[in-house]
Design a protein around this motif. Sequence first.
Motif, PDB file in Angstrom:
ATOM      1  N   LEU A   1       5.109   8.343 -12.406  1.00  0.00           N
ATOM      2  CA  LEU A   1       4.835   9.766 -12.702  1.00  0.00           C
ATOM      3  C   LEU A   1       6.100  10.614 -12.614  1.00  0.00           C
ATOM      4  N   TYR A   2       7.108  10.086 -11.927  1.00  0.00           N
ATOM      5  CA  TYR A   2       8.366  10.829 -11.713  1.00  0.00           C
ATOM      6  C   TYR A   2       9.482   9.791 -11.622  1.00  0.00           C
ATOM      7  N   GLY A   3      10.681  10.198 -12.003  1.00  0.00           N
ATOM      8  CA  GLY A   3      11.819   9.287 -11.939  1.00  0.00           C
ATOM      9  C   GLY A   3      12.353   9.181 -10.520  1.00  0.00           C
ATOM     10  N   PRO A   4      13.163   8.145 -10.226  1.00  0.00           N
ATOM     11  CA  PRO A   4      13.666   7.949  -8.860  1.00  0.00           C
ATOM     12  C   PRO A   4      14.691   8.987  -8.410  1.00  0.00           C
ATOM     13  N   VAL A   5      15.428   9.549  -9.376  1.00  0.00           N
ATOM     14  CA  VAL A   5      16.438  10.554  -8.992  1.00  0.00           C
ATOM     15  C   VAL A   5      15.764  11.921  -9.099  1.00  0.00           C
ATOM     16  N   ASN A   6      15.294  12.411  -7.973  1.00  0.00           N
ATOM     17  CA  ASN A   6      14.466  13.622  -7.984  1.00  0.00           C
ATOM     18  C   ASN A   6      14.679  14.460  -6.740  1.00  0.00           C
TER      19      ASN A   6
ATOM     20  N   ARG B   1       0.830  -1.210   0.000  1.00  0.00           N
ATOM     21  CA  ARG B   1       0.000   0.000   0.000  1.00  0.00           C
ATOM     22  C   ARG B   1       0.873   1.272   0.000  1.00  0.00           C
ATOM     23  N   VAL B   2       1.926   1.268   0.792  1.00  0.00           N
ATOM     24  CA  VAL B   2       2.825   2.428   0.818  1.00  0.00           C
ATOM     25  C   VAL B   2       3.420   2.664  -0.566  1.00  0.00           C
ATOM     26  N   SER B   3       3.876   1.575  -1.205  1.00  0.00           N
ATOM     27  CA  SER B   3       4.553   1.724  -2.506  1.00  0.00           C
ATOM     28  C   SER B   3       3.587   2.138  -3.613  1.00  0.00           C
ATOM     29  N   GLN B   4       2.289   1.914  -3.420  1.00  0.00           N
ATOM     30  CA  GLN B   4       1.308   2.369  -4.409  1.00  0.00           C
ATOM     31  C   GLN B   4       0.714   3.720  -4.022  1.00  0.00           C
ATOM     32  N   ASP B   5       0.066   3.777  -2.878  1.00  0.00           N
ATOM     33  CA  ASP B   5      -0.680   4.984  -2.494  1.00  0.00           C
ATOM     34  C   ASP B   5       0.236   6.142  -2.115  1.00  0.00           C
ATOM     35  N   TYR B   6       1.157   5.890  -1.206  1.00  0.00           N
ATOM     36  CA  TYR B   6       2.003   6.978  -0.696  1.00  0.00           C
ATOM     37  C   TYR B   6       3.001   7.466  -1.741  1.00  0.00           C
TER      38      TYR B   6
ATOM     39  N   ARG C   1      15.792   5.549  -0.822  1.00  0.00           N
ATOM     40  CA  ARG C   1      16.434   4.338  -1.342  1.00  0.00           C
ATOM     41  C   ARG C   1      16.321   4.263  -2.869  1.00  0.00           C
ATOM     42  N   ALA C   2      15.147   4.619  -3.409  1.00  0.00           N
ATOM     43  CA  ALA C   2      14.965   4.588  -4.869  1.00  0.00           C
ATOM     44  C   ALA C   2      15.968   5.513  -5.561  1.00  0.00           C
ATOM     45  N   LYS C   3      16.210   6.664  -4.944  1.00  0.00           N
ATOM     46  CA  LYS C   3      17.181   7.614  -5.516  1.00  0.00           C
ATOM     47  C   LYS C   3      18.603   7.035  -5.455  1.00  0.00           C
ATOM     48  N   GLU C   4      18.942   6.407  -4.315  1.00  0.00           N
ATOM     49  CA  GLU C   4      20.271   5.784  -4.181  1.00  0.00           C
ATOM     50  C   GLU C   4      20.476   4.705  -5.249  1.00  0.00           C
ATOM     51  N   ILE C   5      19.438   3.909  -5.481  1.00  0.00           N
ATOM     52  CA  ILE C   5      19.527   2.849  -6.499  1.00  0.00           C
ATOM     53  C   ILE C   5      19.761   3.475  -7.875  1.00  0.00           C
ATOM     54  N   GLY C   6      19.005   4.523  -8.186  1.00  0.00           N
ATOM     55  CA  GLY C   6      19.155   5.215  -9.468  1.00  0.00           C
ATOM     56  C   GLY C   6      20.556   5.786  -9.648  1.00  0.00           C
ATOM     57  N   GLU C   7      21.072   6.404  -8.589  1.00  0.00           N
ATOM     58  CA  GLU C   7      22.418   7.003  -8.662  1.00  0.00           C
ATOM     59  C   GLU C   7      23.496   5.930  -8.801  1.00  0.00           C
ATOM     60  N   LYS C   8      23.277   4.784  -8.171  1.00  0.00           N
ATOM     61  CA  LYS C   8      24.254   3.682  -8.281  1.00  0.00           C
ATOM     62  C   LYS C   8      24.291   3.122  -9.708  1.00  0.00           C
ATOM     63  N   LEU C   9      23.141   3.083 -10.374  1.00  0.00           N
ATOM     64  CA  LEU C   9      23.111   2.624 -11.773  1.00  0.00           C
ATOM     65  C   LEU C   9      23.962   3.532 -12.660  1.00  0.00           C
ATOM     66  N   VAL C  10      23.963   4.822 -12.343  1.00  0.00           N
ATOM     67  CA  VAL C  10      24.799   5.774 -13.092  1.00  0.00           C
ATOM     68  C   VAL C  10      26.266   5.581 -12.707  1.00  0.00           C
ATOM     69  N   ALA C  11      26.540   5.507 -11.406  1.00  0.00           N
ATOM     70  CA  ALA C  11      27.920   5.349 -10.917  1.00  0.00           C
ATOM     71  C   ALA C  11      28.567   4.070 -11.452  1.00  0.00           C
ATOM     72  N   ASP C  12      27.753   3.003 -11.593  1.00  0.00           N
ATOM     73  CA  ASP C  12      28.280   1.720 -12.085  1.00  0.00           C
ATOM     74  C   ASP C  12      28.385   1.669 -13.612  1.00  0.00           C
ATOM     75  N   GLY C  13      27.939   2.739 -14.281  1.00  0.00           N
ATOM     76  CA  GLY C  13      28.039   2.790 -15.736  1.00  0.00           C
ATOM     77  C   GLY C  13      26.940   2.024 -16.462  1.00  0.00           C
TER      78      GLY C  13
ATOM     79  N   ARG D   1       9.095   7.902   2.883  1.00  0.00           N
ATOM     80  CA  ARG D   1      10.329   8.707   2.816  1.00  0.00           C
ATOM     81  C   ARG D   1      11.541   7.801   2.618  1.00  0.00           C
ATOM     82  N   ALA D   2      11.599   6.723   3.414  1.00  0.00           N
ATOM     83  CA  ALA D   2      12.725   5.787   3.295  1.00  0.00           C
ATOM     84  C   ALA D   2      12.759   5.165   1.902  1.00  0.00           C
ATOM     85  N   TYR D   3      11.579   4.886   1.364  1.00  0.00           N
ATOM     86  CA  TYR D   3      11.464   4.279   0.033  1.00  0.00           C
ATOM     87  C   TYR D   3      11.992   5.233  -1.039  1.00  0.00           C
ATOM     88  N   LEU D   4      11.606   6.502  -0.945  1.00  0.00           N
ATOM     89  CA  LEU D   4      12.037   7.509  -1.929  1.00  0.00           C
ATOM     90  C   LEU D   4      13.545   7.726  -1.883  1.00  0.00           C
TER      91      LEU D   4
END
Length: 236
Positions: free
Chosen positions: A220-225, A40-45, A189-201, A184-187
């Motif tokens: 509706l929005y990307g993870p790095v925001n 529910r958090v990952s969908q609604d919030y 973490r999602a940004k960290e994952i996105g940034e790691k994909l860039v850092a890892d090439g 908040r924790a999810y957002l």
Amino acid sequence: DIAGFIGNGHFMRDILHATGEVERLKGDLGETGAIYAVNRVSQDYLIRPMGIFQLVDYVGVDVCRFIMQVMTEHIEGETLQDDLLDRMADAGVMGGQYSSGKQKDGILKYEKGRPVGVYDLDKGDYRLFEDGDWTKKADEKLGQLPEGHASWRALLVDPKKDEKLTSYFGNLAESGELGAELARAYLVRAKEIGEKLVADGVAESADVVNGVMTNGFYHLYGPVNEYAEQMSKARA
């Protein structure tokens, strides 16, 4: 297919974050209650088209496990494996879709494409949302949605989508409710994952990651925001 690497690279780690939260919450809510709450958090919030466990079911529990195994073989120093997915698959809970495109039951049970229950591994059967007050207990723990919340479907066609998201996430950053804290924790973490994909090439830039998640996963929005930055400040 680099978009596949980016999309799955984000999605699989997103799953691992979600199942980690289930593990953390299950002492209080029980495992089925924790799965319901995190979905529910990952969908609604987070205002996503579907919750994380519905998305796992859509792709298939066994398919997600296979992708994690393949990624583990090809990524040095990182093991992607999940105990909850393993236990579900061992119990024959697979999800996926029928040839008609209709959703098969998986971690969640579906009626007319909507979740109506969670698979209870202890019971070996689905625990329906309407059976007892366990979902009510989980909803009460999560608390009120922050002011300004709108559904993914409503915002998808809203010309003022961006300003409404900014206002809503501003309220989310300030909320003291458990649901907002998990979001908040999810957002973050999602940004960290996105940034790691860039850092890892794996991805050329944060814009590429955001493009894959908005176009491929219909977010509706990307993870790095900047919303995630707001959340980091709120948690500091």
